[in-house]
Enzyme design. Structure first.
Site, short mmCIF file in Angstrom:
data_model
loop_
_atom_site.label_atom_id
_atom_site.label_comp_id
_atom_site.label_asym_id
_atom_site.label_seq_id
_atom_site.Cartn_x
_atom_site.Cartn_y
_atom_site.Cartn_z
N GLU A 1 48.22 36.35 49.49
CA GLU A 1 48.68 36.53 48.12
C GLU A 1 48.48 35.11 46.89
O GLU A 1 47.61 35.10 46.24
CB GLU A 1 49.62 38.00 47.63
CG GLU A 1 50.14 37.75 46.16
CD GLU A 1 48.25 39.12 45.70
OE1 GLU A 1 47.73 39.55 46.23
OE2 GLU A 1 48.68 39.79 44.62
N GLU A 41 40.40 38.72 43.62
CA GLU A 41 39.50 39.19 44.60
C GLU A 41 38.36 37.85 45.83
O GLU A 41 38.72 37.85 47.10
CB GLU A 41 39.11 40.27 44.30
CG GLU A 41 39.24 42.01 44.07
CD GLU A 41 41.13 41.73 45.05
OE1 GLU A 41 41.07 41.35 46.38
OE2 GLU A 41 41.68 41.96 44.05
#
Lengths: 549, 549
Positions: free
Chosen positions: B340, B311
């Site tokens: 991503e 994250e």
């Protein structure tokens, strides 16, 4: 002058019910946007990272702008106008119930308030607020009123201008000059000063529908009785011990204790949160999402407890708002004074009294078992120490006996300022003279005097009285609750707070804005308009006993 | 068919700069509303009291509705149309820079995406999502695909219908039937199945501008090399010890360790927060207000660490977005795959590798000094235990070697479904056959097979490939960074992560949506389009060493 001249012919053929539903659908959307604003505000005070401040202010401005556009849209105005037209030609009570009728009245008032003041004046006012609050902060730091005076001067003019548009119904004359019609409606002669009556207009912003002459009578009564009472306490030259409150108490356990009190009073933690912020507040979005905060001080046990109980009073009001009319204007709190009455009722009438501490003191002792001084304190000693009266310079630190004098002083000065009876330059002199007269204190620094409060720097004139109206409401409502709820004190002494909370839910919180003023609410509840004698009696009896006067 | 036919004559006389500024002012307001939505989403997952769920969903719907109205307003469309007109008649590059030109392209794309699908289809789709996700949850609980099948059938039809409008440019024909012109533009003959090409349209929703034939080539290469690699590791029948990761580790100290890693990587805690939620995510409102979450498991140290580092990769991307174009479309991330790539680059290329643990393992040992087993682990042992490969049924638990096979399986099934090559009823059979072929596993329950992911129940078809595109991008970008940054591994081994972070800020984050696809971004950066051979080489070399193949 009418609010809007747009009335679509299409609307004439619609039913009152349909018009009402359309207005309410819009109100509910606006309510959600304002609720989002409430969450953002909470986030800002409690959670937000520091660098986000600039963008948060832009987000709020976009959000408020969108809500304002919905609120002032011509469609909204046309719907409200059509409902007003119907009201004059049909019996709406045949179609709409009292809550629905109140909703129309309230939606119309909000629409007027939002549309009467021209957009450029609203913007100028917001810009002035930024400038003026910065100047106030700087002046306070240096304790130099002269540095704030020019901005306060501008604020007074701006406040007159804004409220002038509302008083005059949006007429386009130079704001600040009441025209003949408005003069007449205010009962003013041609020779009266032209700002007379402006304070009533300002009061309506914060304490809707409350008449200023009623306020004057209440405050005169308080002055008559409280100034001598304060002098008597002072003359006694005696103070109760409260050193057990001022020892170091672990913050984590203070937090647990405060949370347990909030829950016990009836704050639903599945429908709200209790966090910490620099300035405690109760806010959030909705009865199912109330966000309140408190703060703890290591060596002052009283601050965290009274702060939490106070905000819990606000928050159980919010959680108790009318469920059937969620999102519509009538479900909202009637006024600031009524909201404050709920926080003060729990903070003072309950939280400063013996029944409460009969219940809570043993729990507090359990929380701090190692503190031998606390262990030895009796409920009576705790009560006396918790209720010390000490005249001081700072309003927000004042006890319940001296607090009203701080408010009355501010009311007298701000009314005289806005209605043109005194000049800005004379504020410190007036302030200091009144402090001497009311509390027997010599103000030596503006920082401790007329520069202590932020309100005027944001153009909030007319707000201060709501604090004291709140405390007078609180006594009257609590006195009535004690008559209506059998054995209330016994319930409180056992921690059965739900008995009182549920009574308040029904008699205050669910009533929302059904009535036109707090005065009407207490009249319908107790059979009497707001009555300062109850407040005077409560304080006199209580402190005569505590100080053996 | 054009997007909008409204073109005001007034606009023709305005300068390109003025038109651009007007469009951007609108985009910034919309961006703020979406940012507010980001804060509300975070609040919902991290802070919100449970009873607020219903009203929060209403608030979100009002907010999204307002943003949608601004986004699809005729004024917005007219401004974009006028800019399109100018583009065809003037050289806009003389007035606007590449970022500004990208902003027009992106604003126009969003406007088209939001306006091409009729409002009633959008609403029907939202309603179906609620119904379908509930059915999915129930079916998964009972591990019974048949209970979800009818809703998946409806979702496939709805997905075709929605994307049909976008592919056909908003034509009013029955959606799902590609007309002659559209067929031609997709290179389809009259005899081709009419849903051919729909997957490309769906992919564009998540991985903007990426060509499906490129995806097919990349995935074919991965299958060719990874299936044998996985089989080889399995055949080895050996596993590294990771028991030191699975002991009880105090959550408070895990939290402190994860927070220190996030900060060390470069997450600015004055411009964001790291909290805990059931499903970790990175969100928030703005580069100065990024909200990320992670989660900790008492007896699994790896979960909290990799989750946080993952994250943090997303969040430093968000914090690093282009400051000059804040609030405009070009400042936003290019695609889900590129986003991503940034989380995976930090999680895998950095966080699974030896230089990182050369730095971090001593700190971890300091954090848990009493754990004698952990104290005795070497960096090599830690690395081997942290990088275990174990084929399993569940995608979100998969390691970096087997993960792509989970994605390819889903891609093959969802493409066949939406383009009409297989039937919904056959999904479990296809799923289970592919699991056997790719990972050598026998699926015995739909819960562990085709019912494990939520995506299809929300109509998200075309999303899965972005996970694996992210990992291929990550390897290619990191490989390039290693060439460009002198002594990168030495920096990482000393915890000097800022060297890499700043390089990524400049080469990826600040680039935003300047390019039309991730493929273009890596081409401009590395001189090559996205290249699966780098990914295959990375995995093959790494795991050949770890498992001594």
């Amino acid at each position: 002058m009418t609010v809007t001249t747009t009335t679509s012919a299409d609307l004439r053929s619609e039913s009152v019910r349909s018009l009402y539903d359309q207005v309410m659908a819009r109100c509910k959307d606006i309510d959600h946007l304002m609720g989002i604003g409430g969450i953002l505000h909470w986030d800002q005070e409690v959670m937000m990272p520091s660098k986000a401040a600039a963008v948060r202010s832009e987000q709020m401005s976009v959000l408020v702008g969108v809500a304002h556009e919905m609120l002032t849209s011509p469609v909204h105005g046309a719907l409200l106008d059509e409902l007003e037209h119907r009201k004059q030609h049909e019996d709406l009570t045949a179609v709409l119930n009292p809550y629905e009728l109140a909703n129309i009245r309230l939606a119309r008032k909000t629409y007027r308030d939002e549309t009467l003041v021209p957009r450029d004046v609203v913007k100028a006012s917001a810009a002035l607020n930024s400038k003026s609050s910065a100047a106030w902060a700087a002046a306070r730091k240096e304790s130099d009123f002269a540095k704030f005076a020019p901005l306060l001067e501008e604020q007074i003019k701006m406040v007159r201008k804004s409220i002038g548009y509302k008083i005059l119904g949006g007429a386009n004359e130079e704001a600040g000059k009441i025209n003949a019609k408005a003069r007449a409606s205010l009962g003013l002669s041609e020779t009266d000063d032209c700002y007379k009556g402006y304070y009533q207009g300002l009061m309506n912003l914060y304490e809707t529908g409350f008449k200023e002459d009623r306020l004057q009578a209440l405050f005169a009564d308080l002055k008559k009785h409280l100034i001598p009472l304060i002098a008597k306490i002072k003359a006694k030259n005696f103070q109760h011990d409260n050193s057990f409150l001022l020892r170091d108490y672990d913050i984590k356990r203070q937090t647990e204790f405060s949370h347990s009190l909030a829950k016990k009073i009836g704050f639903d933690t599945d429908a709200g949160r209790l966090d910490v912020s620099t300035h405690p507040f109760s806010g959030g979005a909705h009865p199912t999402d109330v966000r309140m905060t408190t703060r703890y001080t290591l060596n002052n046990l009283q601050e965290g407890i009274t702060g939490t109980v106070h905000e819990t009073g606000h928050s159980v009001y919010e959680q108790g708002r009318n469920k059937e009319y969620f999102g519509t204007p009538v479900s909202h709190a009637l006024s600031l004074g009524i909201h404050e009455s709920q926080s003060l009722l729990w903070e003072r009438m309950v939280g400063l009294d013996k029944p409460f501490w009969t219940y809570a003191l043993p729990l507090l002792k359990e929380k701090f078992p190692e503190d031998t001084q606390l262990q030895s304190v009796t409920v009576d000693q705790f009560y006396n120490g918790f209720n010390r009266v000490e005249p001081g310079f700072i309003r927000i630190e004042a006890d319940e006996v001296t607090y009203p004098m701080h408010v009355i002083l501010r009311y007298e000065i701000e009314k005289a300022l806005v209605e043109g009876d005194i000049q800005v330059a004379d504020v410190p002199a007036h302030w200091n003279a009144k402090m001497k007269e009311y509390l027997g204190l010599e103000v030596t620094e503006d920082r401790l005097g007329c520069l202590q409060d932020v309100h005027w720097s944001f153009g909030m004139v007319g707000y201060f009285p709501t604090y004291s109206l709140g405390s007078i409401y609180a006594v009257q409502i609590f006195t009535h609750a004690r008559e209506k709820i059998p054995n209330l004190d016994e319930h409180l002494a056992k921690g059965e707070f739900h008995v009182l909370k549920e009574w308040l839910n029904k008699n205050v919180h669910e009533q929302g804005s059904l009535r036109e003023s707090g005065d009407d609410l207490v009249f319908d509840m107790t059979g009497k308009h707001l009555d300062s004698s109850l407040y005077v009696k409560y304080l006199t009896d209580k402190y005569t006993a505590i100080y053996d006067l």
